[in-house]
Design an enzyme around this catalytic site. Structure first.
Site, PDB file in Angstrom:
ATOM      1  CG  ASP A   8      -0.387   0.196   2.537  1.00  0.00           C
ATOM      2  OD1 ASP A   8       0.849   0.388   2.627  1.00  0.00           O
ATOM      3  OD2 ASP A   8      -1.136   0.206   3.521  1.00  0.00           O
ATOM      4  CB  CYS A  65       0.896  -2.268   4.726  1.00  0.00           C
ATOM      5  SG  CYS A  65       0.667  -3.302   6.187  1.00  0.00           S
ATOM      6  CB  THR A  67       2.035  -2.295  10.970  1.00  0.00           C
ATOM      7  OG1 THR A  67       0.823  -2.753  10.331  1.00  0.00           O
ATOM      8  CG2 THR A  67       1.807  -0.928  11.597  1.00  0.00           C
ATOM      9  CG  HIS A  98      10.398 -24.711  11.916  1.00  0.00           C
ATOM     10  ND1 HIS A  98      10.633 -24.584  13.270  1.00  0.00           N
ATOM     11  CD2 HIS A  98      11.528 -25.281  11.402  1.00  0.00           C
ATOM     12  CE1 HIS A  98      11.838 -25.044  13.569  1.00  0.00           C
ATOM     13  NE2 HIS A  98      12.413 -25.467  12.443  1.00  0.00           N
ATOM     14  CG  HIS A 133       8.846 -28.471  10.973  1.00  0.00           C
ATOM     15  ND1 HIS A 133       8.611 -27.912  12.205  1.00  0.00           N
ATOM     16  CD2 HIS A 133      10.165 -28.787  10.941  1.00  0.00           C
ATOM     17  CE1 HIS A 133       9.743 -27.878  12.891  1.00  0.00           C
ATOM     18  NE2 HIS A 133      10.707 -28.411  12.142  1.00  0.00           N
TER      19      HIS A 133
HETATM   20  C1  RB5 Z   1      -1.981   2.797   6.491  1.00  0.00           C
HETATM   21  O1  RB5 Z   1      -2.027   4.022   7.160  1.00  0.00           O
HETATM   22  C2  RB5 Z   1      -1.678   1.690   7.471  1.00  0.00           C
HETATM   23  O2  RB5 Z   1      -2.782   1.469   8.290  1.00  0.00           O
HETATM   24  C3  RB5 Z   1      -1.314   0.434   6.717  1.00  0.00           C
HETATM   25  O3  RB5 Z   1      -0.214   0.670   5.913  1.00  0.00           O
HETATM   26  C4  RB5 Z   1      -0.956  -0.766   7.562  1.00  0.00           C
HETATM   27  O4  RB5 Z   1      -0.031  -0.455   8.533  1.00  0.00           O
HETATM   28  C5  RB5 Z   1      -2.090  -1.539   8.114  1.00  0.00           C
HETATM   29  O5  RB5 Z   1      -1.925  -2.540   8.797  1.00  0.00           O
END
Ligand code: RB5
Length: 146
Positions: A8, A65, A67, A98, A133
């Site tokens: 994203d 993304c 996180t 695994h 596994h």
């Molecule tokens: C976008 O602001 C953020 O929420 C997205 O990139 C991600 O971290 C979602 O899990």
């Protein structure tokens, strides 16, 4: 090996770094976006990549993304996908050995580009060990197919 990659708006820089890493490794990939400066919705990028991996069109997927969490949650909703959220090299290697993970997710707001490249390299060059596994992964597949 063919890899599907997407991010994203929060993962564009690391996506470019990993593409460069795959080029250096001679790994074939296809980029599924986003082509964006503005805010987009991570499921719109995670789900198509996960579906292509689940369908066997691609061997592996890499999703980035902010996180990595949203991407991993979305990808793991697709039957046959084992997406690991990874932010260290050890886990990258072990989740192949695994868990036979077929997608990894990373967060650009969590780690830097250098570490992301090392994680991708370790994950792309590690193999599933099978044995006990395979039995454990098989239990997940069995549950999924109920
Ligand atoms: C976008 O602001 C953020 O929420 C997205 O990139 C991600 O971290 C979602 O899990």
């Amino acid at each position: 090996m063919k890899v599907a990659i997407a991010s994203d708006h929060g993962g564009i820089n690391i996506r470019e770094e990993i593409k460069q890493q795959m080029e250096e490794m001679g790994i074939e990939y296809e980029d599924f976006g986003c082509e964006c400066d503005t805010s987009v919705d991570y499921p719109d990028f995670a789900l198509p990549v996960a579906e292509k991996v689940a369908a066997g069109e691609f061997d592996r997927g890499i999703l980035i993304c902010g996180t990595g969490i949203g991407m991993s949650i979305a990808a793991n909703k697709v039957k046959g996908i084992r997406c690991a959220l990874v932010h260290d090299v050890f886990s990258a290697k072990v989740t192949r050995q695994h868990n036979d993970s077929n997608i990894i997710a990373m967060g650009e707001r969590v780690i830097g580009a250098g570490l992301a490249r090392e994680i991708a390299k370790a994950w792309l060059t590690s193999d599933f060990e099978g044995g006990r596994h395979a039995n454990r992964v098989g239990k997940i597949t069995e549950y999924e197919n109920k």
